[in-house]
Design a protein around this motif. Structure first.
Motif: not given
Lengths: 174, 327
Positions: A44, A55, A116, A135-136, A141
């Motif tokens: 990630c 991430v 990440g 987590q994104v 994002c």
């Protein structure tokens, strides 16, 4: 012949209309990482089109043990349980350790520093309660049509989820 | 001639580009290559084969699922709590008793011909016919009982939600509370970061309590006075790894300790003084598929010992009971 053609066009239009209506009603979808599938491979951090990655590590405080000997914060076999740089597992020192009361410590994530990589997530899952999870972050994002991390994810942990319910954090099961 | 060379080179370049694009499109190299940011725990998890002093003699499945707790009595009868059910087997694994419970028991103990079950926040007592003879009120509604032991008309109950061990009289009245936090006396109480808080009776029916957040095993009398303790926080085999271990405890007839650590799964033996002796089982003994996945649960739900020194392990991944004997 003409009637058949017209009927075909109408059916086609209805089909497209239904599809579009369904998509509109379902709302927008975004990419998310399922922590129950994640193997913390570290990709990630390197596969996202963004630098740094969208991430991030998220701390689920409800299941954190607030441990002094935190497997997500400290490297294994550290000499002292303190905030010295050589003791920290995070390569960017993105986790803040704050004393609560003897022997409890709170761990907060500085998302600006987090890349990440998931090292802390692996450490917390292996030695602790698993309260650190990847987590994104949807404020970062760019929601690519095809997520470049999802392509490289060896665990197929990425999937599209509804934008209004986009977290896939895991809780306690025992 | 020059034109032909240009065309040939162009064609060659064209096919080379097509080849590279196709190769990149169909290959899966990114998923397989090593990543420098990966945290590799394989070295920490591996246990040298010379450290193992026990071997698996057999394993068995039961006609119930969700195996959760186990205890063996002096007659080698095996008491196992599963999903809303309890089964009692003899040493040849013949079923002696089978009864249902309202909920799944989190802990089980047998003493004085009574089966004690910890069900969420309260204790239920059954006779050897499977009939419930008593349902005791919880100490607090918020209680979560993870372990219990009974001896000499005393019942000790580990309450992981309130971080105390409760000592009850025969009639169910509360006699004492062990390990209560007392700021004035400087007593921190038990540190329970996750819902794993085990107790066991020692060689002389003395009470041993795991203090997982401190990586300690503590010996108390029934009044709640600390007599002795031992333990070491370490990733090495000599110590207890992670945030909060050991998660499970059992004691062998000679007074040696059997401990199970969650996270970096390992079952180990310590002598009567708390000195590390050897390993009973490691992660490789359980379902390897579960090792790399993100787990919030432990692979082992409970451990127990019998008078022969056999170690019984409730393998939560495979839902079987594994028996380990000395090599």
């Amino acid at each position: 012949m003409n009637t058949t053609l017209r009927a075909g066009v109408v059916i086609g239009l209805c089909g497209v209309g239904t599809l579009l209506a369904k998509r509109t009603l379902n709302g927008k979808t975004v990419w998310q990482l399922d922590p129950s599938k994640c193997v913390q491979c570290g990709r990630c951090a390197t596969s996202c089109v963004l630098t740094s990655s969208a991430v991030k590590c998220v701390h689920v405080y409800e299941i954190c043990g607030y441990c002094d000997l935190c497997g997500g914060y400290l490297k294994p076999e550290v000499k002292d349980l303190n905030t010295a740089a050589e003791n920290q597992l995070c390569p960017t020192s993105a986790i803040r350790r704050k004393f609560v009361e003897e022997p409890f410590f709170q761990y907060d994530i500085d998302e600006k520093l987090c890349i990440g990589c998931g090292k802390c997530v692996k450490g917390c899952g292996a030695f602790g309660n698993g309260s650190l999870q990847l987590q994104v972050r949807h404020n970062i994002c760019v929601n690519c049509n095809q997520c470049s991390i999802a392509i490289n994810c060896p665990a197929d942990a990425f999937r599209r989820v509804p934008e209004n319910n986009s977290n896939l954090l895991k809780g306690f099961t025992k | 001639m020059r034109q032909k060379i240009i065309i040939a080179v162009s064609l060659l370049l064209f096919f080379l580009v097509i080849y590279l694009i196709t190769k990149d499109f169909f290959s899966n190299h990114a998923k397989n290559e090593e990543n420098p940011t990966e945290y590799n725990l394989a070295k920490l998890r591996s246990i040298d084969s010379s450290q193992f002093c026990y071997k698996e003699s057999r394993h068995f499945k039961l006609s119930m699922k969700g195996l959760n707790a186990i205890v063996i009595d002096s007659a080698y009868r095996i008491f196992i709590a599963g999903e809303n059910e309890v089964q009692v087997l003899d040493s040849s694994l013949n079923k002696l008793l089978d009864f249902t419970t309202d909920s799944t028991a989190d802990a089980i103990f047998f003493s004085n011909n009574k089966i004690y079950l910890a069900i969420q926040n309260h204790v239920e007592i059954y006779d050897m016919k499977g009939k419930r003879v008593q349902k005791r009120n919880p100490y607090l509604n918020s209680s979560f009982i993870t372990s219990l032991v009974a001896e000499n008309n005393r019942l000790y109950v580990a309450d992981a939600a309130n971080n105390v061990v409760l000592c009850y009289n025969e009639d169910g009245s509360l006699k004492s509370i062990i390990g209560k936090k007392d700021s004035l006396k400087g007593e921190q109480g038990f540190i329970i970061p996750s819902m794993y808080f085990d107790i066991a009776l020692g060689q002389y029916n003395d009470l041993w309590i795991v203090n997982p957040g401190k990586h300690l095993l503590m010996n108390y009398n029934e009044k709640g006075d600390l007599r002795t303790s031992w333990g070491l926080a370490s990733m090495q085999l000599e110590g207890f790894s992670g945030c909060c271990n050991p998660a499970q405890l059992a004691i062998l007839p000679d007074g040696s300790f059997v401990t199970y650590e969650k996270g970096m799964e390992r079952i180990k033996i310590y002598d009567q003084t708390g000195k590390y002796k050897c390993v009973v089982a490691g992660e490789s003994d359980f379902n390897s598929k579960a090792i790399n996945n993100f787990r919030l649960d432990a692979m082992v739900n409970d451990i127990a010992t019998d008078l022969n020194g056999t170690v019984y392990v409730v393998d939560a991944v495979s839902d079987v009971v594994r028996m380990y004997v000395k090599k």
